[in-house]
Structure formats: structure tokens, C-alpha cells
Design a protein around this motif. Structure first.
Motif, mmCIF file in Angstrom:
data_model
loop_
_atom_site.group_PDB
_atom_site.id
_atom_site.type_symbol
_atom_site.label_atom_id
_atom_site.label_comp_id
_atom_site.label_asym_id
_atom_site.label_seq_id
_atom_site.Cartn_x
_atom_site.Cartn_y
_atom_site.Cartn_z
ATOM 1 N N ALA A 135 0.810 -1.042 -0.147
ATOM 2 C CA ALA A 135 0.497 0.121 -0.705
ATOM 3 C C ALA A 135 0.757 1.134 -0.102
ATOM 4 O O ALA A 135 2.042 1.276 0.550
ATOM 5 N N THR A 136 0.458 2.463 -0.249
ATOM 6 C CA THR A 136 1.018 3.858 0.030
ATOM 7 C C THR A 136 -0.112 4.480 0.666
ATOM 8 O O THR A 136 -1.668 4.966 0.555
ATOM 9 N N ALA A 137 0.284 5.443 1.660
ATOM 10 C CA ALA A 137 -0.295 6.478 2.491
ATOM 11 C C ALA A 137 -0.151 7.227 2.737
ATOM 12 O O ALA A 137 1.230 8.047 2.813
ATOM 13 N N SER A 138 -0.462 8.868 2.099
ATOM 14 C CA SER A 138 -0.595 9.856 2.294
ATOM 15 C C SER A 138 -0.888 10.913 3.070
ATOM 16 O O SER A 138 -2.181 10.689 4.026
ATOM 17 N N ILE A 139 -0.107 11.308 3.749
ATOM 18 C CA ILE A 139 -0.395 12.500 5.140
ATOM 19 C C ILE A 139 -0.402 13.222 4.953
ATOM 20 O O ILE A 139 0.441 14.828 3.952
ATOM 21 N N GLN A 151 2.927 -10.945 3.365
ATOM 22 C CA GLN A 151 2.072 -9.643 3.066
ATOM 23 C C GLN A 151 1.177 -8.924 3.168
ATOM 24 O O GLN A 151 0.020 -8.710 2.680
ATOM 25 N N GLN A 152 0.901 -8.014 4.337
ATOM 26 C CA GLN A 152 -0.658 -7.500 4.432
ATOM 27 C C GLN A 152 0.207 -6.018 5.512
ATOM 28 O O GLN A 152 1.457 -6.442 6.110
ATOM 29 N N LYS A 167 -1.387 -1.350 -3.493
ATOM 30 C CA LYS A 167 -0.740 -1.184 -3.973
ATOM 31 C C LYS A 167 -1.421 -1.924 -5.971
ATOM 32 O O LYS A 167 -1.981 -3.164 -5.674
ATOM 33 N N GLY A 168 -1.108 -0.921 -6.654
ATOM 34 C CA GLY A 168 -1.905 -1.640 -8.121
ATOM 35 C C GLY A 168 -2.967 -1.830 -8.210
ATOM 36 O O GLY A 168 -3.539 -1.250 -9.278
ATOM 37 N N SER A 169 -3.565 -0.672 -7.596
ATOM 38 C CA SER A 169 -4.546 0.112 -7.387
ATOM 39 C C SER A 169 -4.962 1.374 -7.786
ATOM 40 O O SER A 169 -3.688 2.863 -6.946
ATOM 41 N N LYS A 170 -6.141 1.952 -8.780
ATOM 42 C CA LYS A 170 -6.090 3.210 -8.634
ATOM 43 C C LYS A 170 -6.830 3.674 -8.024
ATOM 44 O O LYS A 170 -6.898 5.096 -8.025
ATOM 45 N N SER A 171 -7.359 3.490 -7.184
ATOM 46 C CA SER A 171 -8.620 4.448 -6.145
ATOM 47 C C SER A 171 -8.135 3.526 -4.674
ATOM 48 O O SER A 171 -7.562 2.055 -4.273
ATOM 49 N N GLY A 172 -8.482 4.636 -3.635
ATOM 50 C CA GLY A 172 -8.035 4.699 -2.537
ATOM 51 C C GLY A 172 -9.068 4.969 -1.402
ATOM 52 O O GLY A 172 -10.265 5.268 -2.076
ATOM 53 N N ALA A 173 -8.539 5.092 0.089
ATOM 54 C CA ALA A 173 -10.216 5.722 1.101
ATOM 55 C C ALA A 173 -9.181 6.709 2.164
ATOM 56 O O ALA A 173 -8.394 6.129 2.199
ATOM 57 N N GLY A 186 -2.495 -8.332 -3.259
ATOM 58 C CA GLY A 186 -3.622 -8.159 -4.288
ATOM 59 C C GLY A 186 -4.605 -7.268 -3.850
ATOM 60 O O GLY A 186 -5.493 -7.441 -4.788
ATOM 61 N N GLN A 187 -4.665 -6.649 -2.711
ATOM 62 C CA GLN A 187 -6.564 -6.141 -2.541
ATOM 63 C C GLN A 187 -6.623 -5.169 -3.162
ATOM 64 O O GLN A 187 -5.584 -4.919 -3.862
ATOM 65 N N LYS A 188 -7.248 -4.273 -3.057
ATOM 66 C CA LYS A 188 -7.672 -4.033 -4.743
ATOM 67 C C LYS A 188 -8.388 -2.847 -3.884
ATOM 68 O O LYS A 188 -8.855 -1.176 -4.090
ATOM 69 N N THR A 189 -9.380 -2.774 -2.987
ATOM 70 C CA THR A 189 -10.068 -1.899 -2.547
ATOM 71 C C THR A 189 -9.844 -1.941 -0.523
ATOM 72 O O THR A 189 -9.002 -3.048 0.340
ATOM 73 N N VAL A 190 -10.473 -0.819 0.019
ATOM 74 C CA VAL A 190 -9.737 -0.075 1.511
ATOM 75 C C VAL A 190 -11.201 -0.786 2.551
ATOM 76 O O VAL A 190 -12.372 -0.240 2.103
#
Length: 732
Positions: A135-139, A151-152, A167-173, A186-190
Motif C-alpha cells: 500500500a501507499t499512505a499519503s499524510i 504480505q499485509q 498497491k496496484g490499485s487506482k483508487s483508495g480511501a 492483491g487487495q484492490k479496495t480499502v
């Protein structure tokens, strides 16, 4: 050539110039604030990890790592703070001051627990990001904790807000205060849930200041280490215990008496060995000569574990022994060797410190810098070399301290006049002296700082993550960095080197920076990473034997494509099934009772298929039952009056049936049953039948007259298990 007297007369003026130069050094971007236990730093992309110390400055691309029972606080330039708990590793991927006034900060968390207290971003063009394997986290100003394992990634927000993108997703929360999320590979949603636990006690700013002076401790505790003798004793004890475990439930249920019970002559043993690491050599405090070989050896409790010595993989023998040879550094000093072992998510580490000493205790003097006829463009030059500890080194009237490792270094001012100059180095100790001279050439630096990047060019599409960088810089002694990696600058200012970009499709910016003592210039190049098509076929390792002793057959799938996904197919008599896994992982084929046709193969994410392994396998898991038909127990047999004389021994047909078999197909029976033996224990006479094709068996056995004939029926299956029945025939 300048006279020595003239050198001394210019000393005071040059020292003032030297101080002025160093007064202009920019302040560091971040530093080590406090630390406890064993903490190491990797500078840039170099392979060596060095011990950390309080107030040590950190730059872009530096990495920080903590060991067992260790912790470190990192203070950023804006007052933000990070705390790394034990067994954690982070990399300062980006620390950029933009021309627009904004700052770009990215922290890459490879593994472990990290607590952050990030100051609010005052510039709208600034950004602060954390990157993990999933994942990527913007603060934008918050207190947030990260836990990265396998892997978590767990993100816990205690104050403020964090925008999380898998990681690999174009959307987040957006994750708010007192909330958390867990992002797996491999997870796509938050998915956001309420944060139940309070902020941890070891959060930023709560490191024990008294303990912060501790800069080194053993990374291997008593629980983590084992001696070579202890490993052998533990293994022997485990084997001894496992040998006492046998399945007796069926024997107890079927037991009636010795004559009517089939016995099974096999035992299953199991033993579990925890992951333990013992570093045997070198010993703590061992002494080596410069550029000599160091044999690193030890023992790991599981031979399946992966062992890495200073970043190099070591071969592990089936007995758990590992060994690797390293070369000692060329310079004297104290150094560390770190050994890491991992298996199925569990890891252990061990560290030992050794010393490199000079070849002799006699007075020595080696000048590594400057070299003879070396050119300089600044009126202050850096010197360094080796001498005998305790010696006094002088050059141009300046004295230099020789460390306990024999090294000395410093800076010497020279006259600001172009031409040749002779430097004299003197070493003195106990009335003995040695002198070394170096001729250097001074040419003033009149070139303006200029940086030209020829490769890669802007907008270039690449299919490799390791790129060759090149260009030209003036003045020729300027330092050039590309994405935090130092480039090699030639005598005429041409530079080359390798630069890494993230293995993520899309555009990536590479920043080139050239600097002298008081100036810095940057050039940016944007390249587009296009992953190459995956054409590598996975390889499957394993075999389908004609006869198997085990129900579960193991297979391994090898694939050279990083981060690939594997589908393992298995087919039984035309019926297909599959399971997902990763390259290098183990897959198992479960055999069915009897004789069946099997096939296995693997396929990667790009639909590349491995070779297909197929075969006909016989497996017997059930316990065979022998049902006696004649005789069924004790039988009395009296010879008729007309029987031949006493020199004739009669024969008797022993009849029995084999039960509890998968099926009664003749071919199946011939492969599952290896041998049938009927023995007259009284006479010692034995009749043998190999690979029977029928479950109803009749075998003639010779009897002894006027005796009690003890008859034994013995059946051996493909697993070498032995089943017996007995009966008695009394002949009169």
C-alpha cells in the motif's frame, strides 16, 4: 616546487579559508535522535550496514534497520518524528526540496512496526508518503502507526487523516482518527474499521533517554541462539520422542488373540523443530588481516530455511549446516557480520563483531590520499592513510591523531597558487621515524557548475528497472547523484552509473544532482516503465513414481518472473482440480487408494504453461485384512488307514481371502501386494506367491506327521507393511 618555509607561512591564511568553506555546509535534512540496542544504517545504495549513533545525519536513499530488543527515533527537518521498533527496516526514498518551495518526502517501510508523528504540511505543493509492499499512505499531519509483515500492512490512525491506496490499485480511501485498515497483497479496495486499541506506549517521543546511549547489543538472545552441541541434542531428543509415537488405535480395536489378529509392522514418526540460529565462526572479537578470507559458518535448526550472510545467500546442507567465505576490508577497524535466517514468515538474526589489524606492530606509514601527481582544484586537500596505533603523524606543520584501528585522516591547506607542490608526511613513535612524500599539482577551479544528462532522455520508454545513466558535469571534481545513487565521474567530467526506478507501470521521475562545496544544480528526467511481456515458462519439480509410500506427493514450481502468480493443476483419472500459489512455493498432490492415472502442471499469470508430468501411480493406504477360510483356527487331521508310509508327509491346501482392498482388479492387486508367504513354522517349509491377481488365495503346504503344525500366513504390501494370520493343524 614550493619551499617548505613558504608552506608554513601560508598556513594561517589557508586555515581561515578552510573554516569559511565549512561554515557554508547546509544543515542536514534529518538525523538520528535517540536509539536503544542494535541499530544500523546503510548509506545510499551501498551494500554495507554500519552502526548508527545519536545525531548521525541521514540523507535521501539511506536505510535504517533495528534488530532484536532495539528501537530508534528519527527526527525530520520539519520536526516530524519516526520511531522504529525492533526488527524493522525503512528507507528514506525521497527527501526533495522543490524549487516551488514545497517538500516531497517518501518513507519506504520494508518490514516491522513504525510509529510516526508528522507535522502539518504548510505548503500545498508538499507531500509526505509512506510506501509498503502492499500500500501507499499519503499524510497531511497526523499520528499514525504502521505494521508491515509478510504480505499485509496494518495502518492505525490515532490523530488526523491518511489516504490509503492498495498497491496496484487506482483508487483508495481516507482513514480518519481512531480508525484502521489492513491491506493485503492483491487487495484492490480499502476496508475501514474502528480502532479498538489505544495508542502504543512506545510511540514517538517516549524512548528512554537513559537507554538511548546504548549503541550496540547482541541481536541474538538466548532464546534465539543454539549451540552446535545443543542442536544435535535437541534433534536427537526430537527423533527419540517421535520414535515412541505409533498409531495403535486399530490394533486395539481389532485385537482378539494372537492367532486371529493381523499385525502391522510400520510406524509413523513426527518431529517438529523450531527455527533456531547459531553462528559458530567467526568468534566475537576475532582478529583478521586486511584483505584476508573470513569463514562464516553456523547451524540452522531447519535445513529448509533461507540463510543470508551480509546480503549473500549461503548454502544449507541437509544437516542444517551453512558456510560462506567473505573477504575482510582493506582498512583496519571494527566491523560487523550479520546473518539472517527465514522460514515461512519466521526469521532469526545473529551478529558478531570482528577486527581488522595491520600486518605488524612495527612503525608503518601508508598514504592512501593524495596519490603522487594527483591534481587538486581547491586550496584545501583531504588526506588519509594508515600507521601504527600510537604513532604521531605530521604534515605541513599539522598533527593528526592515529586511531586504534591505525587509520588517520584530515585536511591540509595548501597555497592558492597553481603549480607543483611537495607534501611531506612524518610518522614518529618511540624514537623511530618514517617519512613519505607526495608531489601534487594545484590548478584553480574556474569552471561554472553545469550538469548535462544524456541518458536517459526525457520521455524515454524503458522495460528495465535498472537504467544506465550518463552525461557530463563541470567542474570535473563535482559530485553527481542520480535518484540518490552516486555516479562515477571521470577525469574529464563524464559520468556514468546505474539508477533504479520502481517496478510499477507508468511514468517515473529521476532527479540528477551535481554539487560542489557551495553550489548545487539539479536536472529531472521522466521515463515511462513498460513491463516486458512475460514469456518465461514456469518449471515444475517433482515426480510421479510407479509406486508411492506417501499419500501426499510434493512439487515445487520455479518461475523467474518476480511477483508472479502460479496456478497448480492436478488431474486424477481425467478429473481436474487446481490451487493458487507463488513461485518457489510447495504444492501437493493427494493420492487416492489403488492404482490411478495422475497428471500435474503449472501455469503463470501470463498463461505460460510448464511441462506436463503424467503417470500411473499405485498407492495403498488402508490396512489389509486376511480372512482365514481353511483352516480357521485349530484343526485336527487324522490320516486314513490307507495313507502312505511314515516317510511320506501329507500336503494341505491353505485357503484365505484378502479384504479391505481398494478394488479387486487383477492389475491393481498385482501392484499393491508384493508378496504372499505361507510358512509351516513346525517344519520350516515356506511357499511363496508374488504379485497375486486374485483376492481368493489357495496355497499347498507340506505338513509333518504326528505333530502340531503351526501355519503362518504373511502378506507384504507396496509400503512394505506386513500382515499376518496364524492357524494350527494337528496331524495324527
Amino acid at each position: 616546487m614550493q619551499p617548505k618555509m613558504y608552506l608554513k607561512s601560508c598556513f594561517l591564511l589557508c586555515m581561515v579559508f578552510f573554516v569559511c568553506i565549512h561554515a557554508q555546509t547546509p544543515s542536514p535534512r534529518c538525523k538520528i535522535k535517540n536509539l536503544v540496542g542494535t541499530v544500523k544504517i546503510r548509506k545510499g545504495a551501498g551494500p554495507r550496514w554500519i552502526p548508527a549513533r545519536p545525531s548521525m545525519t541521514l540523507k535521501k536513499s539511506d536505510a535504517v534497520r533495528t534488530f532484536v530488543e532495539s528501537m530508534v527515533e528519527i527526527e525530520m527537518a520539519d520536526g516530524s518524528e519516526l520511531t522504529l521498533n525492533e526488527n524493522s527496516t525503512v528507507e528514506l526514498t525521497d527527501l526533495t526540496q522543490k524549487k516551488s518551495g514545497g517538500k516531497s518526502t517518501k518513507i519506504k517501510i520494508m518490514t516491522g512496526k513504525v510509529m510516526s508523528n508528522i507535522q502539518k504540511l504548510t505548503n500545498a505543493k508538499s507531500k509526505f508518503e509512506f510506501e509498503t509492499p502492499t500500500a501507499t499512505a499519503s499524510i497531511r499531519g497526523t499520528r499514525v502507526g504502521f505494521e508491515v509483515s509478510g504480505q499485509q500492512t496494518d495502518v492505525r490512525v490515532y490523530e488526523g487523516k491518511v489516504f490509503v491506496v492498495p498497491k496496484g490499485s487506482k483508487s483508495g480511501a481516507e482513514v480518519g482518527a481512531n480508525q484502521m485498515t489492513a491491506v493485503k497483497a492483491g487487495q484492490k479496495t480499502v476496508k475501514i474499521v474502528k480502532l479498538e486499541e489505544p495508542e502504543p506506549a512506545e510511540s514517538v517521543g517516549q524512548v528512554d533517554s537513559a537507554a538511548a546511549d546504548t549503541t550496540r547489543s547482541d541481536s541474538t538472545t538466548a532464546e534465539d541462539s543454539i549451540t552446535a552441541e545443543g542442536a544435535e541434542e535437541d534433534t536427537a531428543a526430537a527423533v527419540k520422542d517421535s520414535a515412541m509415537i505409533e498409531d495403535t488405535s486399530e490394533a486395539e480395536d481389532d485385537a482378539v488373540d494372537q492367532s486371529d489378529t493381523a499385525t502391522v509392522e510400520d510406524k509413523d514418526t513426527t518431529a517438529r523443530i523450531d527455527l533456531r540460529l547459531n553462528l559458530i565462526t567467526p568468534k566475537e572479537g576475532a582478529v583478521f588481516r586486511p584483505n584476508s578470507q573470513i569463514a562464516v559458518a553456523g547451524k540452522i535448526s531447519s535445513p529448509k530455511a533461507k540463510v543470508v550472510v551480509e546480503g549473500k545467500p549461503a548454502t544449507v546442507t541437509p544437516g542444517g549446516d551453512f558456510r560462506l567465505t567473505l573477504n575482510s576490508p582493506a582498512e583496519a577497524g571494527d566491523y560487523d557480520i550479520t546473518v539472517e535466517a527465514s522460514l515461512e514468515g519466521e526469521s532469526k538474526s545473529a551478529m558478531v563483531r570482528y577486527r581488522v589489524e595491520l600486518l605488524t606492530k612495527e612503525l608503518q606509514l601508508v598514504i592512501n590520499s593524495p596519490t603522487d601527481r594527483q591534481e587538486f582544484s581547491k586550496p584545501v586537500i583531504t588526506i588519509h592513510g594508515l600507521s601504527t596505533p600510537g604513532a604521531e603523524i605530521t604534515c605541513s606543520g599539522m598533527k593528526f591523531q592515529v586511531g586504534s584501528n591505525g587509520a588517520f585522516s584530515g585536511q591540509v591547506p595548501i597555497p592558492d597558487e597553481e603549480g607543483e607542490l611537495e607534501l611531506e608526511f612524518d610518522a614518529m613513535m618511540g624514537g623511530e621515524s618514517k617519512t613519505v612524500t607526495r608531489s601534487i599539482v594545484y590548478k584553480r577551479d574556474v569552471m561554472a557548475l553545469n550538469l548535462n544528462v544524456s541518458s536517459p532522455y526525457g520521455g524515454q520508454k524503458v522495460s528495465e528497472v535498472q537504467l544506465q545513466a550518463s552525461g557530463q558535469v563541470t567542474p570535473f571534481d563535482a559530485e553527481v547523484y542520480a535518484a540518490g545513487r552516486k555516479m562515477s565521474v571521470g577525469a574529464k567530467g563524464s559520468f556514468t552509473g546505474l539508477v533504479m526506478i520502481p517496478k510499477e507501470p507508468g511514468e517515473h521521475e529521476i532527479e540528477f544532482e551535481a554539487s560542489t562545496d557551495d553550489k548545487t544544480v539539479t536536472v529531472a528526467r521522466r521515463v515511462e516503465y513498460v513491463p516486458p511481456p512475460d514469456r518465461d515458462r514456469p518449471q515444475i519439480q517433482g515426480q510421479l513414481p510407479a509406486m508411492s509410500q506417501e499419500r501426499m506427493l510434493p512439487f515445487a514450481v520455479i518461475d523467474r518472473t518476480p511477483d508472479d502468480e502460479i496456478i497448480f493443476y492436478k488431474e486424477i483419472d481425467g478429473s481436474r482440480d487446481s490451487e493458487n500459489g507463488e513461485p518457489g512455493g510447495r504444492f501437493y498432490l493427494e493420492l487416492e487408494e489403488g492404482v490411478h492415472d495422475y497428471a500435474v502442471w503449472a501455469e503463470d499469470k501470463a498463461k505460460n504453461s510448464s511441462a506436463r508430468l503424467a503417470g500411473n501411480v499405485a498407492y495403498m493406504g488402508n490396512l489389509i485384512t486376511i480372512k482365514m477360510i481353511d483352516p480357521m483356527g485349530n484343526k485336527f487331521f487324522r490320516l486314513p488307514p490307507g495313507a502312505p508310509g511314515s516317510d511320506f508327509d501329507p500336503e494341505y491346501t491353505v485357503r484365505f481371502r484378502l479384504e479391505n482392498l481398494p478394488d479387486e482388479d487383477p492389475e491393481t492387486l498385482s501392484r499393491l501386494i508384493k508378496e504372499i508367504r505361507v510358512t509351516n513354522l513346525t517344519s520350516g517349509r515356506t511357499e511363496t506367491m508374488n504379485n497375486p491377481t486374485d483376492t481368493d488365495i489357495e496355497i499347498d503346504i507340506e505338513l509333518r506327521r504326528n505333530a502340531v503344525n503351526n501355519i503362518e500366513v504373511k502378506v507384504v504390501d507396496i509400503k512394505d507393511r506386513v500382515f499376518t494370520r496364524t492357524a494350527t493343524i494337528h496331524v495324527q
